[in-house]
Design a protein around this motif. Structure first.
Motif, PDB file in Angstrom:
ATOM      1  N   MET A  86      42.041  50.547  35.553  1.00  0.00           N
ATOM      2  CA  MET A  86      40.768  51.074  35.045  1.00  0.00           C
ATOM      3  C   MET A  86      40.590  50.714  33.575  1.00  0.00           C
ATOM      4  O   MET A  86      41.538  50.806  32.793  1.00  0.00           O
ATOM      5  N   ALA A  87      39.380  50.292  33.251  1.00  0.00           N
ATOM      6  CA  ALA A  87      39.053  49.913  31.866  1.00  0.00           C
ATOM      7  C   ALA A  87      37.679  50.460  31.508  1.00  0.00           C
ATOM      8  O   ALA A  87      36.931  50.892  32.373  1.00  0.00           O
ATOM      9  N   ILE A  88      37.380  50.421  30.223  1.00  0.00           N
ATOM     10  CA  ILE A  88      36.089  50.892  29.707  1.00  0.00           C
ATOM     11  C   ILE A  88      35.410  49.764  28.933  1.00  0.00           C
ATOM     12  O   ILE A  88      36.068  49.093  28.115  1.00  0.00           O
ATOM     13  N   LEU A 127      34.621  39.829  31.538  1.00  0.00           N
ATOM     14  CA  LEU A 127      35.459  38.650  31.798  1.00  0.00           C
ATOM     15  C   LEU A 127      36.774  38.744  31.038  1.00  0.00           C
ATOM     16  O   LEU A 127      37.837  38.363  31.539  1.00  0.00           O
ATOM     17  N   HIS A 128      36.702  39.300  29.818  1.00  0.00           N
ATOM     18  CA  HIS A 128      37.897  39.500  29.001  1.00  0.00           C
ATOM     19  C   HIS A 128      38.870  40.448  29.719  1.00  0.00           C
ATOM     20  O   HIS A 128      40.084  40.212  29.760  1.00  0.00           O
ATOM     21  N   ILE A 129      38.339  41.506  30.304  1.00  0.00           N
ATOM     22  CA  ILE A 129      39.181  42.484  31.016  1.00  0.00           C
ATOM     23  C   ILE A 129      39.810  41.841  32.259  1.00  0.00           C
ATOM     24  O   ILE A 129      41.007  42.025  32.521  1.00  0.00           O
ATOM     25  N   CYS A 130      39.022  41.096  33.006  1.00  0.00           N
ATOM     26  CA  CYS A 130      39.559  40.439  34.214  1.00  0.00           C
ATOM     27  C   CYS A 130      40.696  39.491  33.830  1.00  0.00           C
ATOM     28  O   CYS A 130      41.719  39.407  34.528  1.00  0.00           O
ATOM     29  N   GLU A 131      40.512  38.809  32.718  1.00  0.00           N
ATOM     30  CA  GLU A 131      41.556  37.895  32.255  1.00  0.00           C
ATOM     31  C   GLU A 131      42.803  38.688  31.859  1.00  0.00           C
ATOM     32  O   GLU A 131      43.926  38.318  32.202  1.00  0.00           O
ATOM     33  N   PHE A 132      42.602  39.802  31.167  1.00  0.00           N
ATOM     34  CA  PHE A 132      43.704  40.673  30.755  1.00  0.00           C
ATOM     35  C   PHE A 132      44.459  41.193  31.972  1.00  0.00           C
ATOM     36  O   PHE A 132      45.686  41.258  31.987  1.00  0.00           O
ATOM     37  N   TRP A 133      43.702  41.564  33.007  1.00  0.00           N
ATOM     38  CA  TRP A 133      44.308  42.081  34.250  1.00  0.00           C
ATOM     39  C   TRP A 133      44.841  40.952  35.145  1.00  0.00           C
ATOM     40  O   TRP A 133      45.501  41.222  36.136  1.00  0.00           O
ATOM     41  N   GLU A 139      37.008  40.750  41.990  1.00  0.00           N
ATOM     42  CA  GLU A 139      37.998  41.775  42.344  1.00  0.00           C
ATOM     43  C   GLU A 139      37.877  43.024  41.456  1.00  0.00           C
ATOM     44  O   GLU A 139      38.681  43.944  41.569  1.00  0.00           O
ATOM     45  N   ALA A 140      36.882  43.013  40.562  1.00  0.00           N
ATOM     46  CA  ALA A 140      36.666  44.164  39.677  1.00  0.00           C
ATOM     47  C   ALA A 140      35.293  44.768  39.955  1.00  0.00           C
ATOM     48  O   ALA A 140      34.287  44.056  40.006  1.00  0.00           O
ATOM     49  N   LEU A 141      35.258  46.063  40.148  1.00  0.00           N
ATOM     50  CA  LEU A 141      34.004  46.762  40.389  1.00  0.00           C
ATOM     51  C   LEU A 141      33.460  47.252  39.050  1.00  0.00           C
ATOM     52  O   LEU A 141      34.153  47.935  38.299  1.00  0.00           O
ATOM     53  N   LYS A 154      26.554  41.636  37.148  1.00  0.00           N
ATOM     54  CA  LYS A 154      26.010  40.454  37.838  1.00  0.00           C
ATOM     55  C   LYS A 154      26.343  39.191  37.051  1.00  0.00           C
ATOM     56  O   LYS A 154      26.729  38.170  37.620  1.00  0.00           O
ATOM     57  N   ASN A 155      26.173  39.278  35.720  1.00  0.00           N
ATOM     58  CA  ASN A 155      26.433  38.095  34.891  1.00  0.00           C
ATOM     59  C   ASN A 155      27.894  37.663  34.946  1.00  0.00           C
ATOM     60  O   ASN A 155      28.207  36.487  34.793  1.00  0.00           O
ATOM     61  N   ALA A 156      28.786  38.644  35.160  1.00  0.00           N
ATOM     62  CA  ALA A 156      30.222  38.330  35.215  1.00  0.00           C
ATOM     63  C   ALA A 156      30.667  37.922  36.615  1.00  0.00           C
ATOM     64  O   ALA A 156      31.728  37.321  36.773  1.00  0.00           O
ATOM     65  N   GLY A 157      29.855  38.272  37.625  1.00  0.00           N
ATOM     66  CA  GLY A 157      30.257  37.992  39.004  1.00  0.00           C
ATOM     67  C   GLY A 157      31.048  39.132  39.635  1.00  0.00           C
ATOM     68  O   GLY A 157      31.803  38.929  40.586  1.00  0.00           O
ATOM     69  N   CYS A 158      30.871  40.349  39.096  1.00  0.00           N
ATOM     70  CA  CYS A 158      31.545  41.534  39.641  1.00  0.00           C
ATOM     71  C   CYS A 158      30.595  42.278  40.590  1.00  0.00           C
ATOM     72  O   CYS A 158      29.405  42.357  40.320  1.00  0.00           O
ATOM     73  N   PRO A 159      31.130  42.876  41.664  1.00  0.00           N
ATOM     74  CA  PRO A 159      30.305  43.821  42.421  1.00  0.00           C
ATOM     75  C   PRO A 159      29.976  45.018  41.536  1.00  0.00           C
ATOM     76  O   PRO A 159      30.750  45.339  40.626  1.00  0.00           O
ATOM     77  N   THR A 160      28.825  45.656  41.777  1.00  0.00           N
ATOM     78  CA  THR A 160      28.387  46.720  40.863  1.00  0.00           C
ATOM     79  C   THR A 160      28.080  48.023  41.601  1.00  0.00           C
ATOM     80  O   THR A 160      27.651  48.016  42.747  1.00  0.00           O
ATOM     81  N   LEU A 161      28.315  49.099  40.883  1.00  0.00           N
ATOM     82  CA  LEU A 161      28.032  50.441  41.402  1.00  0.00           C
ATOM     83  C   LEU A 161      27.210  51.183  40.358  1.00  0.00           C
ATOM     84  O   LEU A 161      27.576  51.220  39.176  1.00  0.00           O
ATOM     85  N   TRP A 162      26.087  51.747  40.804  1.00  0.00           N
ATOM     86  CA  TRP A 162      25.230  52.497  39.895  1.00  0.00           C
ATOM     87  C   TRP A 162      25.473  53.982  40.072  1.00  0.00           C
ATOM     88  O   TRP A 162      25.358  54.513  41.172  1.00  0.00           O
ATOM     89  N   PHE A 163      25.839  54.668  38.988  1.00  0.00           N
ATOM     90  CA  PHE A 163      25.972  56.125  38.972  1.00  0.00           C
ATOM     91  C   PHE A 163      24.621  56.690  38.557  1.00  0.00           C
ATOM     92  O   PHE A 163      24.209  56.520  37.408  1.00  0.00           O
ATOM     93  N   SER A 164      23.956  57.385  39.434  1.00  0.00           N
ATOM     94  CA  SER A 164      22.623  57.881  39.067  1.00  0.00           C
ATOM     95  C   SER A 164      22.701  59.151  38.221  1.00  0.00           C
ATOM     96  O   SER A 164      21.779  59.466  37.485  1.00  0.00           O
TER      97      SER A 164
END
Ligand SMILES: [Mg+2]
Length: 201
Positions: A86-88, A127-133, A139-141, A154-164
């Motif tokens: 998990m990252a922020i 992308l920096h986080i994916c590289e770090f991991w 593979e990162a949501l 979307k710009n990074a190519g990650c699947p996305t989840l919206w918290f309403s």
């Protein structure tokens, strides 16, 4: 593909810092709908300094009055028990983010603040986080409550989840940009299980 990590937005997603962006714009004498960071980025000299001070004052207040959204600790502990990284990625300053994140029951590595590189919707931090991991972006949501989170994902190519956070969707189309939508945090554990099962190789 498999989901191996979750990249969270912080404010408005995990933590409610109750930042009053309208008041912030008034204090900075910005137009009603101006994107704050992008707008003050164009300022120089005393004008920039004044806006930076307003921003800092609001963010410091946010740290003091911040609260965790109900259901978030349970969701984070579930993700942790599944072994997910998990990252922020936040548009806040890292020093304030680190203070606010202390109230959550899991740790995040890394925590990327706005001073470290191009901000969302730029995909740089993701992308920096994916590289770090050492994982691929798919593979990162990416999880967040705002348009910039979905766009950065979307710009990074990650699947996305919206918290309403149970807010009115209104005329925004953020939710239609997301691959998954979470309206009730207490449904987060089952939604996360579903996302993981759908993304099992
Ligand atoms: Mg947010």
């Amino acid at each position: 593909m498999a989901i191996k990590g979750i990249i969270f937005d912080m404010d408005g997603t995990l933590i409610d810092s109750k930042l009053d962006f309208d008041q912030m714009r008034r204090d900075m004498q910005l137009a009603n709908d101006a994107p704050i960071l992008e707008t003050i980025e164009m300022f120089t000299g005393a004008r920039r300094k004044q806006c930076d001070e307003v921003l800092r004052r609001h963010e410091q207040l946010g740290v003091e009055i911040a609260s965790v959204f109900p259901g978030v600790p349970e969701l984070l502990m579930h993700a942790d028990s599944l072994g997910l990284k998990m990252a922020i990625v936040t548009r806040n300053l890292k020093e304030f983010a680190l203070q606010m994140l202390k109230v959550l029951p899991v740790s995040f590595e890394p925590v990327i603040g706005r001073e470290e590189g191009p901000i969302k919707p730029d995909p740089w931090a993701l992308l920096h986080i994916c590289e770090f991991w050492q994982i691929e972006p798919h593979e990162a949501l990416m999880v967040g409550d705002y348009r910039f989170d979905q766009e950065a994902g979307k710009n990074a190519g990650c699947p996305t989840l919206w918290f309403s956070q149970k807010r009115e969707v209104g005329s925004s189309d953020w939710h239609t940009m997301a691959d998954y939508v979470l309206e009730d945090n207490f449904q987060g554990k089952s939604l996360l299980d579903r996302i993981l099962s759908e993304n099992t190789p």
